[in-house]
Design a protein around this motif. Sequence first.
Motif, PDB file in Angstrom:
ATOM      1  N   TRP A   2       0.833  -1.392  -0.018  1.00 57.75           N
ATOM      2  CA  TRP A   2      -0.148  -0.070  -0.066  1.00 57.75           C
ATOM      3  C   TRP A   2       0.866   1.357   0.042  1.00 57.75           C
ATOM      4  O   TRP A   2       0.648   2.197  -0.804  1.00 57.75           O
ATOM      5  CB  TRP A   2      -0.800   0.073   1.304  1.00 57.75           C
ATOM      6  N   LEU A   5      -6.217   2.437   1.485  1.00 62.42           N
ATOM      7  CA  LEU A   5      -5.947   1.145   2.364  1.00 62.42           C
ATOM      8  C   LEU A   5      -6.758   0.051   2.109  1.00 62.42           C
ATOM      9  O   LEU A   5      -7.057  -1.134   1.721  1.00 62.42           O
ATOM     10  CB  LEU A   5      -5.553   1.211   3.856  1.00 62.42           C
ATOM     11  N   MET A  42      -6.705  -1.132  -1.316  1.00 63.47           N
ATOM     12  CA  MET A  42      -5.513  -2.413  -1.343  1.00 63.47           C
ATOM     13  C   MET A  42      -6.233  -3.725  -0.598  1.00 63.47           C
ATOM     14  O   MET A  42      -5.887  -4.612  -1.106  1.00 63.47           O
ATOM     15  CB  MET A  42      -4.417  -1.994  -0.327  1.00 63.47           C
TER      16      MET A  42
END
Length: 136
Positions: A97, A105, A108
């Motif tokens: 990330w 996040l 990801m």
Amino acid sequence: MTHASATTLAPDLALLERLAHDAVVALPEPWRAAATHVQLRIEDFAPRDILDAMGIADPFELTGLYEGIPLTEKSVMDQPLGPDMIWLFRRPILDEWLDRGDVSLGEMVTHVLVHELAHHFGWSDEQIAAIDPWWE
């Protein structure tokens, strides 16, 4: 001496678990309902026995893992050995990330989760891309 604020602490296992569950809830049907039957396990790194079995020396190289029999290969004759499980590994996910720097996040975690769900469901690259638009 200053104290670290909540905004400077690394995301913990609980946050990654919440993001993974959010990703499952956001899946389109019929995948959402089926994905809720896959157990999620969030750890900092893959256990050494898993890394060794996969021939991976650096634990940062593995962000996720599907353990189970893909739905496309299951038979009613199979004796279940345990629940289908998706492992997500926090530290490698955070590293990727940060290296990318161009996704949230949550995106990801969703990306790694969708990749592992693809193993479970037997999805093609086109099916993965329909759910995860930035599939590589």
